[in-house]
Write a protein that holds these residues in place. Structure first.
Motif, PDB file in Angstrom:
ATOM      1  N   THR A   1      31.789  34.300  45.659  1.00 17.03           N
ATOM      2  CA  THR A   1      32.539  35.385  44.994  1.00 17.03           C
ATOM      3  C   THR A   1      31.794  36.721  45.098  1.00 17.03           C
ATOM      4  N   LEU A   2      30.772  36.757  45.935  1.00 21.71           N
ATOM      5  CA  LEU A   2      30.062  37.997  46.253  1.00 21.71           C
ATOM      6  C   LEU A   2      29.263  38.560  45.067  1.00 21.71           C
ATOM      7  N   LEU A   3      28.934  37.681  44.116  1.00 23.67           N
ATOM      8  CA  LEU A   3      28.122  38.154  42.995  1.00 23.67           C
ATOM      9  C   LEU A   3      26.648  38.179  43.359  1.00 23.67           C
TER      10      LEU A   3
ATOM     11  N   LEU B   1      34.611  45.134  48.845  1.00 23.21           N
ATOM     12  CA  LEU B   1      35.671  45.535  47.912  1.00 23.21           C
ATOM     13  C   LEU B   1      37.022  44.977  48.350  1.00 23.21           C
TER      14      LEU B   1
ATOM     15  N   ARG C   1      37.014  41.259  47.577  1.00 20.72           N
ATOM     16  CA  ARG C   1      37.165  40.955  46.143  1.00 20.72           C
ATOM     17  C   ARG C   1      38.626  41.041  45.711  1.00 20.72           C
ATOM     18  N   LYS C   2      39.374  41.898  46.382  1.00 21.23           N
ATOM     19  CA  LYS C   2      40.800  42.038  46.053  1.00 21.23           C
ATOM     20  C   LYS C   2      41.584  40.769  46.362  1.00 21.23           C
TER      21      LYS C   2
ATOM     22  N   VAL D   1      39.165  34.697  39.894  1.00 21.48           N
ATOM     23  CA  VAL D   1      38.178  33.761  39.353  1.00 21.48           C
ATOM     24  C   VAL D   1      38.582  33.339  37.947  1.00 21.48           C
TER      25      VAL D   1
ATOM     26  N   LEU E   1      46.466  44.995  31.467  1.00 21.05           N
ATOM     27  CA  LEU E   1      46.641  46.346  32.032  1.00 21.05           C
ATOM     28  C   LEU E   1      45.317  46.838  32.634  1.00 21.05           C
ATOM     29  N   PHE E   2      44.238  46.586  31.901  1.00 23.31           N
ATOM     30  CA  PHE E   2      42.915  47.001  32.384  1.00 23.31           C
ATOM     31  C   PHE E   2      42.580  46.322  33.712  1.00 23.31           C
ATOM     32  N   TYR E   3      42.722  44.992  33.753  1.00 27.76           N
ATOM     33  CA  TYR E   3      42.370  44.282  34.988  1.00 27.76           C
ATOM     34  C   TYR E   3      43.364  44.600  36.111  1.00 27.76           C
TER      35      TYR E   3
ATOM     36  N   ARG F   1      44.863  47.423  36.626  1.00 27.02           N
ATOM     37  CA  ARG F   1      44.454  48.725  37.195  1.00 27.02           C
ATOM     38  C   ARG F   1      43.184  48.587  38.026  1.00 27.02           C
ATOM     39  N   MET F   2      42.259  47.720  37.596  1.00 32.18           N
ATOM     40  CA  MET F   2      41.018  47.543  38.361  1.00 32.18           C
ATOM     41  C   MET F   2      41.308  46.973  39.750  1.00 32.18           C
ATOM     42  N   TYR F   3      42.383  46.157  39.837  1.00 29.34           N
ATOM     43  CA  TYR F   3      42.733  45.538  41.122  1.00 29.34           C
ATOM     44  C   TYR F   3      43.844  46.303  41.848  1.00 29.34           C
ATOM     45  N   ASP F   4      44.157  47.517  41.364  1.00 34.80           N
ATOM     46  CA  ASP F   4      45.196  48.363  41.990  1.00 34.80           C
ATOM     47  C   ASP F   4      46.528  47.625  42.137  1.00 34.80           C
TER      48      ASP F   4
END
Lengths: 227, 225
Positions: free
Chosen positions: A42-44, A64, A67-68, A72, A90-92, A94-97
């Motif tokens: 997961t690129l962490l 990036l 990750r889209k 997870v 809504l927050f997540y 927006r984070m994922y466009d």
């Protein structure tokens, strides 16, 4: 691929190929390296040696964009207790466009059966409700690949049913699923392939269709006992 | 633009969560006002000493209350491992840093906007210098404080005793900012010319720029610690 943390080699000679649309379950005792492998995928955290490709792309290329494509679900929900279910999504989103995010929230919240609790703060949710919302959070951007880290931990029967239904829908949509679990029955029932990880090595791989639950338990106990 | 939208989203999330509980802002405000009240009792508010010690009192109140907010900014992200959720999102990790800096800056400005008038009232202090210059110094000093503080708060968040560790590692790094802010404020209170504070203002500005740029290089590593 090798992953070293400090002086300890946590993952040794991992050679794993997962086909698009495949559902893989990873079993192993505590400390086997399952979560570390998930963190690399997961690129962490980067691998110490070797290469990791996701969707045919090196993970170092455009993380990036990769990750889209990923969602997870963990036993940790990644949810904000002081925000409502709607605000979290809504927050997540927006984070994922996510395009048309408000419409998408309606779809995923209905999928996990929480439409009547949409405006309640997450801290008032039961563990099962939080995990259902975490499922909605993980799929809000319609990921191609879903990673699950012990997703059944603390779930009631209702939530287990919803999670299984979501996983079934994703499987039918040819999404790739990688699941860490201690639940042999769920792992065998849901997945195409079983992998057993012991002491940082893949010690067993087989098609789920070729195994019965008893056989899997016997093989697991033998391999873990040998280590 | 997307980068800025992600920052704005993080700020929105933090402020909605904060103003719903008022956990941080109430603690910062109460602590800041209490510090000023304690100093009001410790010093004769009408004596000549007030003008000499007032810049120090103001910045002690600002920075000590600010520490409370900084401590919570990343520790709050540890509940339900939401920081991992942020790190998994398709967003440059420096957006997380700048989102936190802006949130902390807003909370500190609110605290300062309330506690500064309280100071003027309790110390019966007549502001005779340039208010604009004072605001510039407070802006730069606060920005320096939150940019360094947010960076170190992220670094210390993984430690069990982060609330003890943060002030210990922060204040030594912060010395130039505090000296610059206190000296500038003192000069302004004494109606000094702008030329007298230009050097301090430049120092504050350079410090701010450095600690807004350094995270571009280091913040990825800080989150992975």
């Amino acid at each position: 691929m090798v992953k070293t943390i400090g002086s300890k080699t946590v993952l040794k000679d991992i050679n794993l190929h997962i086909e698009p649309g495949e559902f893989v379950s990873v079993l192993g005792p505590n400390g086997a390296g399952k979560t570390t492998l998930l963190k690399v995928l997961t690129l962490l955290t980067p691998p110490s040696e070797g290469q990791v490709y996701i969707a045919g792309q090196k993970i170092t290329g455009n993380p990036l964009a990769l990750r889209k494509k990923m969602g997870v679900i963990s036993h940790n929900t990644f949810l904000y207790g002081n925000l409502t279910a709607y605000e979290n999504l809504l927050f997540y989103g927006r984070m994922y466009d996510v395009p048309n995010v408000r419409q998408r929230i309606k779809e995923v919240i209905a999928e996990v059966g929480l439409q009547y609790s949409l405006n309640d703060p997450v801290r008032t949710f039961s563990r099962g409700m939080q995990q259902r919302l975490a499922i909605a959070r993980a799929i809000i951007h319609d990921p191609d690949i879903l990673f699950l880290d012990e997703p059944y931990t603390g779930l009631d029967q209702h939530a287990i049913g919803i999670l299984n239904q979501v996983l079934l829908n994703l499987t039918n949509q040819n999404r790739t699923i990688y699941m860490i679990t201690h639940n042999f029955e769920q792992g065998l029932h849901m997945s195409d392939r079983i992998i057993i990880l012991v002491s940082g090595r893949i010690v067993y791989e087989a098609s789920s269709k070729s195994l019965s639950l008893e056989e899997l338990q016997d093989i697991y106990l033998k391999l873990v006992g040998e280590s | 633009m997307r980068f800025l939208a992600k920052i704005a989203n993080i700020v929105w999330k933090d402020l909605v969560a904060e103003f719903r509980t008022k956990e941080m802002i109430s603690a910062m405000l109460i602590f800041s006002v209490l510090v000023i009240i304690v100093f009001a009792f410790a010093f004769d508010p009408v004596g000549e000493t007030v003008r000499a010690v007032s810049p120090g009192i103001i910045w002690v109140a600002f920075t000590f209350s600010g520490i409370l907010g900084l401590n919570r900014s990343f520790v709050n992200e540890k509940q339900n491992e939401t920081l991992l959720g942020l790190m998994l999102a398709p967003v440059d990790r420096t957006a997380i840093f700048f989102g936190k800096v802006i949130t902390n800056f807003i909370l500190m400005v609110i605290t300062e906007a309330i506690s500064l008038p309280v100071f003027f009232v309790l110390f019966d202090f007549r502001m005779e210098g340039s208010l604009l210059q004072l605001l510039l110094v407070i802006f730069l000093g606060t920005l320096g404080f939150v940019s360094i503080g947010t960076f170190l708060a992220a670094l210390s968040a993984n430690v069990r005793t982060s609330e003890i560790l943060l002030p210990i590692i922060l204040f030594p790094v912060l010395v130039p900012v505090i000296i610059g802010a206190v000296e500038s404020t003192a000069t302004i209170f004494n109606q000094g010319a702008f030329e007298q504070i230009v050097g301090w203002v430049k120092l504050l500005a350079v410090y701010d720029v450095i600690f807004l740029v350094v995270p571009f290089i280091l913040f990825d590593y800080v989150l992975e610690v």
